[in-house]
Design an enzyme around this catalytic site. Structure first.
Site, PDB file in Angstrom:
ATOM      1  N   GLY A   1       0.771  -1.245   0.000  1.00 15.01           N
ATOM      2  CA  GLY A   1       0.000   0.000   0.000  1.00 15.01           C
ATOM      3  C   GLY A   1       0.800   1.291   0.000  1.00 15.01           C
ATOM      4  O   GLY A   1       0.314   2.327  -0.434  1.00 15.01           O
TER       5      GLY A   1
ATOM      6  N   GLU B   1       4.026   4.230   5.785  1.00 15.10           N
ATOM      7  CA  GLU B   1       2.838   3.371   5.682  1.00 15.10           C
ATOM      8  C   GLU B   1       1.692   4.160   5.050  1.00 15.10           C
ATOM      9  O   GLU B   1       1.624   5.387   5.187  1.00 15.10           O
ATOM     10  CB  GLU B   1       2.480   2.894   7.115  1.00 15.10           C
ATOM     11  N   ASP B   2       0.806   3.461   4.372  1.00 14.58           N
ATOM     12  CA  ASP B   2      -0.328   4.173   3.769  1.00 14.58           C
ATOM     13  C   ASP B   2      -1.413   4.488   4.791  1.00 14.58           C
ATOM     14  O   ASP B   2      -1.951   5.583   4.819  1.00 14.58           O
ATOM     15  CB  ASP B   2      -0.909   3.381   2.589  1.00 14.58           C
TER      16      ASP B   2
ATOM     17  N   ASP C   1      -4.850   1.409  10.771  1.00 15.47           N
ATOM     18  CA  ASP C   1      -6.243   1.028  11.012  1.00 15.47           C
ATOM     19  C   ASP C   1      -6.322   0.480  12.444  1.00 15.47           C
ATOM     20  O   ASP C   1      -6.386   1.252  13.401  1.00 15.47           O
ATOM     21  CB  ASP C   1      -6.610  -0.007   9.936  1.00 15.47           C
TER      22      ASP C   1
ATOM     23  N   LYS D   1      -7.015   6.028  10.944  1.00 13.19           N
ATOM     24  CA  LYS D   1      -8.412   5.843  11.363  1.00 13.19           C
ATOM     25  C   LYS D   1      -8.397   5.562  12.868  1.00 13.19           C
ATOM     26  O   LYS D   1      -8.445   4.394  13.286  1.00 13.19           O
ATOM     27  CB  LYS D   1      -9.010   4.613  10.663  1.00 13.19           C
TER      28      LYS D   1
ATOM     29  N   PHE E   1     -14.432   2.994   4.010  1.00 19.37           N
ATOM     30  CA  PHE E   1     -13.650   2.128   3.143  1.00 19.37           C
ATOM     31  C   PHE E   1     -12.965   3.006   2.102  1.00 19.37           C
ATOM     32  O   PHE E   1     -13.639   3.592   1.254  1.00 19.37           O
ATOM     33  CB  PHE E   1     -14.624   1.158   2.482  1.00 19.37           C
ATOM     34  N   VAL E   2     -11.634   3.146   2.170  1.00 21.40           N
ATOM     35  CA  VAL E   2     -10.946   4.056   1.249  1.00 21.40           C
ATOM     36  C   VAL E   2     -10.073   3.296   0.249  1.00 21.40           C
ATOM     37  O   VAL E   2      -9.598   2.192   0.528  1.00 21.40           O
ATOM     38  CB  VAL E   2     -10.091   5.103   2.005  1.00 21.40           C
TER      39      VAL E   2
ATOM     40  N   ASP F   1      -5.873  -0.388  -1.989  1.00 16.71           N
ATOM     41  CA  ASP F   1      -6.693  -1.193  -2.905  1.00 16.71           C
ATOM     42  C   ASP F   1      -8.053  -1.567  -2.326  1.00 16.71           C
ATOM     43  O   ASP F   1      -8.265  -1.546  -1.110  1.00 16.71           O
ATOM     44  CB  ASP F   1      -5.962  -2.488  -3.243  1.00 16.71           C
TER      45      ASP F   1
ATOM     46  N   ARG G   1      -5.582   0.888  -6.778  1.00 15.85           N
ATOM     47  CA  ARG G   1      -4.361   1.418  -6.142  1.00 15.85           C
ATOM     48  C   ARG G   1      -3.806   2.603  -6.927  1.00 15.85           C
ATOM     49  O   ARG G   1      -3.106   3.444  -6.374  1.00 15.85           O
ATOM     50  CB  ARG G   1      -3.274   0.342  -6.076  1.00 15.85           C
TER      51      ARG G   1
END
Ligand code: PRP
Length: 181
Positions: free
Chosen positions: A46, A101-102, A105, A133, A154-155, A161, A167
């Site tokens: 990601g 990091e993307d 969570d 988040k 949900f992103v 992805d 992506r």
């Protein structure tokens, strides 16, 4: 399995992401401006877009390395196991390291990776995540730098992805399912 139809609503534009990366890099310079060589570590897959833009915005001597981790959960357990699928190529002992990091969570992935890298005795170790988040957190983890705090939606896009798709969108979008369910 039939795919549920969905549309993607833009949540964070490419322009807003670029502007935030400039700000973040100014902060990173304040912390790492004296480094001989900063090792930026991307967590695959990601982070591949974010690390590319971030590394090019950093006006510092930079080395790039990658790790790939997989996290999976057992529905009966609240804790998640994180497995290292690909480790760093280089040594980090005594070095300045920034993990990229993307999204954070539950926090298990970065929490695990940071503990592992800390055990290798780097000189300075920090993390940066484009998205956070906080309402989803299951472990007490806070990234050193965060691009944007987002709600529990949900992103996709900018590296992230949905079932391995989307992506390559240049912006962050939220997925909205359009079926009657
Ligand atoms: C996603 C994301 C983070 C992780 C965050 O990775 O890229 O690495 O989940 O979740 P956590 O905070 O709950 O641990 P994913 O496993 O989807 O793999 P990918 O990076 O290859 O898309």
């Amino acid at each position: 399995m039939t795919e549920r139809p969905y549309v993607i609503d833009e949540m964070i534009s490419a322009k807003a992401i670029a502007a935030r990366i400039e700000e973040l890099c100014r902060d990173i310079h304040k912390e790492y401006g004296d480094t001989d060589k900063l090792i930026v570590v991307g967590l695959l897959r990601g982070s591949f877009v974010f690390i590319a833009d971030l590394a090019r915005e950093l006006d510092l001597p930079v080395e790039v390395d990658f790790m790939e981790v997989s996290s999976y959960g057992d529905a009966m357990e609240s804790s998640r196991e994180v497995r290292i699928l690909k480790d760093l190529r280089g040594q980090i002992e005594g070095r300045d390291v920034l993990v990229v990091e993307d999204i954070v969570d539950t926090g298990h992935t970065l929490n695990h990776v940071m503990a592992l890298l800390r055990s290798r005795n780097p000189h300075r170790l920090r993390s940066i995540a484009l998205l956070d988040k906080p309402t989803r957190r299951e472990v007490d983890f806070k990234s050193s730098w965060i691009g944007f705090e987002i709600p529990d939606e949900f992103v996709v896009g900018y590296g992230i992805d949905f079932a391995q798709r989307n992506r390559n969108l240049p912006f962050i979008g939220s997925v909205r399912f359009t079926d009657p369910d």
